[in-house]
Design a protein around this motif. Structure first.
Motif, PDB file in Angstrom:
ATOM      1  N   ALA A 273     -13.458   1.938  10.545  1.00 39.08           N
ATOM      2  CA  ALA A 273     -14.811   1.879  11.097  1.00 39.08           C
ATOM      3  C   ALA A 273     -15.411   0.515  10.759  1.00 39.08           C
ATOM      4  N   PRO A 274     -15.486  -0.401  11.719  1.00 36.06           N
ATOM      5  CA  PRO A 274     -15.965  -1.764  11.441  1.00 36.06           C
ATOM      6  C   PRO A 274     -17.381  -1.811  10.869  1.00 36.06           C
ATOM      7  N   GLU A 275     -18.246  -0.889  11.322  1.00 28.01           N
ATOM      8  CA  GLU A 275     -19.641  -0.943  10.871  1.00 28.01           C
ATOM      9  C   GLU A 275     -19.789  -0.618   9.392  1.00 28.01           C
ATOM     10  N   THR A 276     -18.908   0.238   8.866  1.00 30.82           N
ATOM     11  CA  THR A 276     -18.973   0.595   7.437  1.00 30.82           C
ATOM     12  C   THR A 276     -17.815   0.002   6.642  1.00 30.82           C
ATOM     13  N   ARG A 277     -16.831  -0.589   7.341  1.00 27.19           N
ATOM     14  CA  ARG A 277     -15.609  -1.132   6.721  1.00 27.19           C
ATOM     15  C   ARG A 277     -14.827  -0.030   5.995  1.00 27.19           C
ATOM     16  N   PHE A 278     -14.995   1.212   6.466  1.00 31.26           N
ATOM     17  CA  PHE A 278     -14.335   2.349   5.827  1.00 31.26           C
ATOM     18  C   PHE A 278     -12.990   2.578   6.492  1.00 31.26           C
ATOM     19  N   ALA A 279     -11.926   2.567   5.679  1.00 33.63           N
ATOM     20  CA  ALA A 279     -10.557   2.699   6.190  1.00 33.63           C
ATOM     21  C   ALA A 279      -9.933   3.994   5.705  1.00 33.63           C
ATOM     22  N   GLU A 280      -9.151   4.612   6.573  1.00 31.73           N
ATOM     23  CA  GLU A 280      -8.378   5.793   6.208  1.00 31.73           C
ATOM     24  C   GLU A 280      -6.935   5.603   6.674  1.00 31.73           C
ATOM     25  N   ILE A 281      -5.999   5.896   5.789  1.00 30.71           N
ATOM     26  CA  ILE A 281      -4.576   5.823   6.125  1.00 30.71           C
ATOM     27  C   ILE A 281      -3.937   7.156   5.750  1.00 30.71           C
ATOM     28  N   THR A 282      -3.276   7.760   6.718  1.00 29.83           N
ATOM     29  CA  THR A 282      -2.623   9.054   6.509  1.00 29.83           C
ATOM     30  C   THR A 282      -1.118   8.845   6.379  1.00 29.83           C
ATOM     31  N   VAL A 283      -0.552   9.438   5.341  1.00 28.10           N
ATOM     32  CA  VAL A 283       0.869   9.255   5.026  1.00 28.10           C
ATOM     33  C   VAL A 283       1.546  10.621   4.967  1.00 28.10           C
ATOM     34  N   ARG A 284       2.731  10.697   5.553  1.00 28.67           N
ATOM     35  CA  ARG A 284       3.524  11.933   5.486  1.00 28.67           C
ATOM     36  C   ARG A 284       4.604  11.781   4.414  1.00 28.67           C
TER      37      ARG A 284
ATOM     38  N   GLU B  55      11.275  11.103   2.090  1.00 26.61           N
ATOM     39  CA  GLU B  55      10.706  10.503   3.301  1.00 26.61           C
ATOM     40  C   GLU B  55       9.263  10.109   3.042  1.00 26.61           C
ATOM     41  N   LEU B  56       8.902   8.939   3.510  1.00 20.67           N
ATOM     42  CA  LEU B  56       7.531   8.457   3.417  1.00 20.67           C
ATOM     43  C   LEU B  56       7.240   7.685   4.697  1.00 20.67           C
ATOM     44  N   VAL B  57       6.289   8.170   5.485  1.00 25.16           N
ATOM     45  CA  VAL B  57       6.002   7.572   6.789  1.00 25.16           C
ATOM     46  C   VAL B  57       4.501   7.418   6.965  1.00 25.16           C
ATOM     47  N   LEU B  58       4.091   6.255   7.448  1.00 22.94           N
ATOM     48  CA  LEU B  58       2.687   6.080   7.805  1.00 22.94           C
ATOM     49  C   LEU B  58       2.424   6.915   9.060  1.00 22.94           C
ATOM     50  N   HIS B  59       1.548   7.903   8.933  1.00 20.93           N
ATOM     51  CA  HIS B  59       1.316   8.869  10.000  1.00 20.93           C
ATOM     52  C   HIS B  59       0.176   8.447  10.934  1.00 20.93           C
ATOM     53  N   ASP B  60      -0.867   7.854  10.362  1.00 26.76           N
ATOM     54  CA  ASP B  60      -2.008   7.436  11.174  1.00 26.76           C
ATOM     55  C   ASP B  60      -2.882   6.490  10.359  1.00 26.76           C
ATOM     56  N   ALA B  61      -3.783   5.807  11.047  1.00 31.13           N
ATOM     57  CA  ALA B  61      -4.732   4.908  10.381  1.00 31.13           C
ATOM     58  C   ALA B  61      -5.964   4.766  11.259  1.00 31.13           C
ATOM     59  N   THR B  62      -7.133   4.737  10.622  1.00 33.55           N
ATOM     60  CA  THR B  62      -8.389   4.524  11.341  1.00 33.55           C
ATOM     61  C   THR B  62      -9.248   3.556  10.545  1.00 33.55           C
TER      62      THR B  62
ATOM     63  N   PHE C 179       0.838  -1.207   0.000  1.00 30.69           N
ATOM     64  CA  PHE C 179       0.000   0.000   0.000  1.00 30.69           C
ATOM     65  C   PHE C 179       0.870   1.254   0.000  1.00 30.69           C
ATOM     66  N   LEU C 180       1.901   1.271   0.844  1.00 31.44           N
ATOM     67  CA  LEU C 180       2.771   2.450   0.918  1.00 31.44           C
ATOM     68  C   LEU C 180       3.553   2.652  -0.374  1.00 31.44           C
ATOM     69  N   GLN C 181       3.917   1.557  -1.027  1.00 31.54           N
ATOM     70  CA  GLN C 181       4.576   1.703  -2.323  1.00 31.54           C
ATOM     71  C   GLN C 181       3.622   2.317  -3.343  1.00 31.54           C
ATOM     72  N   GLY C 182       2.358   1.905  -3.276  1.00 31.74           N
ATOM     73  CA  GLY C 182       1.356   2.505  -4.151  1.00 31.74           C
ATOM     74  C   GLY C 182       1.135   3.969  -3.834  1.00 31.74           C
ATOM     75  N   ALA C 183       1.173   4.314  -2.532  1.00 33.44           N
ATOM     76  CA  ALA C 183       1.014   5.706  -2.132  1.00 33.44           C
ATOM     77  C   ALA C 183       2.163   6.559  -2.663  1.00 33.44           C
ATOM     78  N   ARG C 184       3.359   5.970  -2.700  1.00 34.92           N
ATOM     79  CA  ARG C 184       4.522   6.676  -3.251  1.00 34.92           C
ATOM     80  C   ARG C 184       4.274   7.065  -4.710  1.00 34.92           C
ATOM     81  N   GLY C 185       3.811   6.101  -5.505  1.00 34.96           N
ATOM     82  CA  GLY C 185       3.524   6.382  -6.911  1.00 34.96           C
ATOM     83  C   GLY C 185       2.373   7.353  -7.082  1.00 34.96           C
ATOM     84  N   ALA C 186       1.349   7.214  -6.220  1.00 36.75           N
ATOM     85  CA  ALA C 186       0.193   8.116  -6.306  1.00 36.75           C
ATOM     86  C   ALA C 186       0.595   9.545  -5.986  1.00 36.75           C
TER      87      ALA C 186
END
Length: 219
Positions: free
Chosen positions: A157-168, A148-155, A90-97
């Motif tokens: 929500a089990p009820e909606t299966r909605f995921a968020e990943i924050t990258v610096r 620099e590429l660092v995973l900053h945070d992640a959340t 995922f982080l490699q994909g974030a790098r390209g994105a």
């Protein structure tokens, strides 16, 4: 004495001498000797430098988020919801994105990145691009790389299966802004400019669409 008797006495003397000699070398057994060492104990013991423990920490997660942190727990829940999800790729994909989206924004090419943007981010980018065009400004930019590429945070929500990943991100680029007359109003052609951004990507885990969308930007 005849010759046979003398020979017998000589042989007996030799035998007694050998017995005494063997006793002095080997010692005697008095019934309290240590039992023989089993063969298995004689064999060299192989040292095991490590053991694989089932149920141990997920290296794919704790390599990017502190063990036991809220972010690590959220990433673990994402994996439960979608077992094929892996943080490293995922982080490699974030790098390209990051490179693709950043360069498209600088060049005003919003159409080619529209599927990767949420409605709010798309509207924000479109407003900024329109503002540049209204002033007659154009941007010349080339991407040099990510420092620099660092995973900053992640959340999650089990009820909606909605995921968020924050990258610096900390990236480097050449960046020049020109006015209508072609004059440079910002940057220089050879200047290396650092860009520092905190981007949040989101997706519903388990959905058929594998693409993550950029839902928030900051610095």
């Amino acid at each position: 004495m005849n010759g046979s008797l003398i020979q017998l006495l000589v042989l007996a003397g030799i035998a007694i001498f050998l017995i005494l000699k063997l006793r002095s070398v080997l010692g005697t057994r008095d019934g309290f000797e240590k039992p023989p060492i089993p063969l298995d104990e004689v064999r060299p013991r192989v040292r095991r430098d490590f053991e694989v423990i089932e149920g141990g920490p997920d290296r794919d997660i704790i390599d990017h988020a502190p063990e036991g942190s809220d972010a690590a727990k959220a990433l673990a829940e994402m994996k439960k919801a979608e077992p094929s999800f892996v943080v490293g790729p995922f982080l490699q994909g974030a790098r390209g994105a990051y490179e693709m989206i950043l360069m498209a924004f600088e060049k005003g090419e919003l159409d080619r990145i529209r599927p990767f943007l949420s409605d709010d981010v798309e509207a924000s980018f479109a407003e900024a691009i329109a503002g540049r065009e209204a002033q007659g400004l154009t941007v010349e930019a080339s991407f040099l790389g990510i420092k620099e590429l660092v995973l900053h945070d992640a959340t999650f929500a089990p009820e909606t299966r909605f995921a968020e990943i924050t990258v610096r991100f900390v990236g480097e680029q050449n960046y020049v802004v020109r006015n209508k007359a072609g004059e440079i109003v910002e940057g220089t052609p050879r200047e290396v400019r650092k860009s520092r951004d905190i981007w949040t990507f989101a997706r519903q885990m388990g959905s058929d669409d594998p693409n993550w969308q950029l839902v928030a930007t900051g610095d």
